[in-house]
Scaffold this motif. Structure first.
Motif, PDB file in Angstrom:
ATOM      1  N   THR A 107      40.494  18.411  25.288  1.00  0.00           N
ATOM      2  CA  THR A 107      41.660  19.643  25.315  1.00  0.00           C
ATOM      3  C   THR A 107      41.875  19.649  23.841  1.00  0.00           C
ATOM      4  O   THR A 107      42.249  18.725  23.191  1.00  0.00           O
ATOM      5  CB  THR A 107      42.548  18.816  26.134  1.00  0.00           C
ATOM      6  OG1 THR A 107      42.244  18.806  27.300  1.00  0.00           O
ATOM      7  CG2 THR A 107      43.932  20.084  26.105  1.00  0.00           C
ATOM      8  N   VAL A 108      41.944  20.894  23.357  1.00  0.00           N
ATOM      9  CA  VAL A 108      42.588  21.586  22.275  1.00  0.00           C
ATOM     10  C   VAL A 108      43.786  22.180  22.574  1.00  0.00           C
ATOM     11  O   VAL A 108      44.116  22.937  23.209  1.00  0.00           O
ATOM     12  CB  VAL A 108      41.655  22.397  21.403  1.00  0.00           C
ATOM     13  CG1 VAL A 108      42.320  23.037  20.268  1.00  0.00           C
ATOM     14  CG2 VAL A 108      40.400  21.791  21.052  1.00  0.00           C
ATOM     15  N   ARG A 109      45.049  21.266  22.253  1.00  0.00           N
ATOM     16  CA  ARG A 109      46.399  21.622  22.795  1.00  0.00           C
ATOM     17  C   ARG A 109      46.762  23.007  22.169  1.00  0.00           C
ATOM     18  O   ARG A 109      46.654  23.568  21.087  1.00  0.00           O
ATOM     19  CB  ARG A 109      47.394  20.647  22.133  1.00  0.00           C
ATOM     20  CG  ARG A 109      49.090  20.882  22.835  1.00  0.00           C
ATOM     21  CD  ARG A 109      49.586  19.758  22.305  1.00  0.00           C
ATOM     22  NE  ARG A 109      49.329  18.448  22.632  1.00  0.00           N
ATOM     23  CZ  ARG A 109      49.259  17.933  23.803  1.00  0.00           C
ATOM     24  NH1 ARG A 109      50.000  18.643  24.580  1.00  0.00           N
ATOM     25  NH2 ARG A 109      49.045  16.972  24.038  1.00  0.00           N
ATOM     26  N   TYR A 162      39.428  24.117  25.285  1.00  0.00           N
ATOM     27  CA  TYR A 162      38.560  23.098  25.585  1.00  0.00           C
ATOM     28  C   TYR A 162      37.387  23.073  24.469  1.00  0.00           C
ATOM     29  O   TYR A 162      36.998  24.146  24.246  1.00  0.00           O
ATOM     30  CB  TYR A 162      38.114  22.830  26.909  1.00  0.00           C
ATOM     31  CG  TYR A 162      39.209  22.615  28.133  1.00  0.00           C
ATOM     32  CD1 TYR A 162      39.566  21.286  28.143  1.00  0.00           C
ATOM     33  CD2 TYR A 162      39.913  23.544  28.667  1.00  0.00           C
ATOM     34  CE1 TYR A 162      40.472  21.085  29.165  1.00  0.00           C
ATOM     35  CE2 TYR A 162      40.561  23.421  29.816  1.00  0.00           C
ATOM     36  CZ  TYR A 162      41.215  22.130  29.952  1.00  0.00           C
ATOM     37  OH  TYR A 162      42.138  21.747  30.737  1.00  0.00           O
ATOM     38  N   VAL A 163      36.773  21.898  24.387  1.00  0.00           N
ATOM     39  CA  VAL A 163      35.516  21.829  23.483  1.00  0.00           C
ATOM     40  C   VAL A 163      34.775  20.869  23.868  1.00  0.00           C
ATOM     41  O   VAL A 163      35.499  19.650  24.169  1.00  0.00           O
ATOM     42  CB  VAL A 163      36.229  21.757  21.989  1.00  0.00           C
ATOM     43  CG1 VAL A 163      36.715  20.294  21.815  1.00  0.00           C
ATOM     44  CG2 VAL A 163      34.789  21.619  21.294  1.00  0.00           C
ATOM     45  N   VAL A 190      35.225  25.578  20.201  1.00  0.00           N
ATOM     46  CA  VAL A 190      36.621  25.640  21.109  1.00  0.00           C
ATOM     47  C   VAL A 190      36.521  26.748  21.639  1.00  0.00           C
ATOM     48  O   VAL A 190      36.519  27.859  21.160  1.00  0.00           O
ATOM     49  CB  VAL A 190      37.837  25.365  19.894  1.00  0.00           C
ATOM     50  CG1 VAL A 190      39.046  25.469  20.719  1.00  0.00           C
ATOM     51  CG2 VAL A 190      37.676  23.973  19.291  1.00  0.00           C
TER      52      VAL A 190
END
Length: 238
Positions: free
Chosen positions: A225-227, A231-232, A180
């Motif tokens: 999307t990693v809230r 991003y990953v 991430v």
């Protein structure tokens, strides 16, 4: 070989000043005073070498810079892939976002320091020329293939349309698949400078990349999307 730049700018005094500065820095600079003239140069009309990068003003007397950028990306062959650095009015983030959505690689608000313009140009050109390690020239993730030497992306053998900057963003994520990354880390990896305050251009570019490589950009499987973080790039795909 001298790097060729094309500056599309209606302010003749500014264009002369910037042109002289960039020439002293080792570049060859051509100038077009309006959008249509710049497009003609890009298509080889009137002779001259094809530019390696375009410096594009947003406000032009005939067609605006956003329309010029759109037309550049619609040109046939390699001309459509030329990097575009857009000059925008200071404090007008919407124009910058639209420019990035249309395919600009970077932007610089006016007024600007010539040294910063030079740094931005060198960063864009460096991203295009830096090679990968021999063991990682081509990366494959299911049907997604990223060729670092050719600077191309294909999905099941079909080409994906990305700008130079978007290609480098994808590389930055793919090299760190499964990890991430914050927006700052991604921008730093690609641009080599800290993220500007409230700069949302990374999200615009991610949307464009998803539209190019995802089967459903609204339900992505590759770039997640990693809230609240960033991003990953998914390791397991297809």
């Amino acid at each position: 070989m001298t790097t060729q730049l094309l500056m599309i700018e209606d302010d003749a005094r500014l264009a002369q000043m910037v042109g002289e500065y960039l020439t002293q820095s080792g570049f060859s600079v051509a100038h077009a005073g309006d959008g249509l003239g710049g497009l003609e140069r890009l298509q080889g009309e009137g002779g001259g070498a094809a530019p390696d990068l375009v410096i594009l003003d947003l406000m032009l007397p005939d067609i605006d810079g956003l329309e010029v950028c759109r037309r550049i990306r619609a040109l046939p062959g390699s001309a459509a892939q030329v990097p575009v650095l857009m000059l925008t009015a200071k404090g007008d983030p919407m124009d910058r976002i639209i420019g990035l959505e249309l395919g600009a690689d970077d932007y610089l608000p006016k007024p600007f320091e010539p040294r910063e313009l030079l740094a931005r140009i060198r960063a864009i050109l460096r991203r295009r020329t830096e090679g990968a390690a021999p063991s990682a020239r081509c990366m494959r993730f299911g049907t997604l293939e990223i060729d670092r030497d050719a600077r191309t992306v294909t999905i099941a053998g079909q080409p994906a349309d990305l700008t130079s900057y978007q290609f480098d963003l994808l590389i930055a994520l793919a090299e760190r698949a499964g990890r991430v990354l914050t927006r700052d880390q991604i921008m730093e990896a690609v641009r080599g400078r800290e993220l500007e305050a409230f700069d949302r251009s990374i999200d615009v570019h991610m949307g464009r990349i998803r539209a190019a490589i995802e089967a459903d950009a609204k339900n992505p499987k590759r770039i997640l999307t990693v809230r609240g973080v960033g991003y990953v790039f998914a390791k397991q795909q297809d």
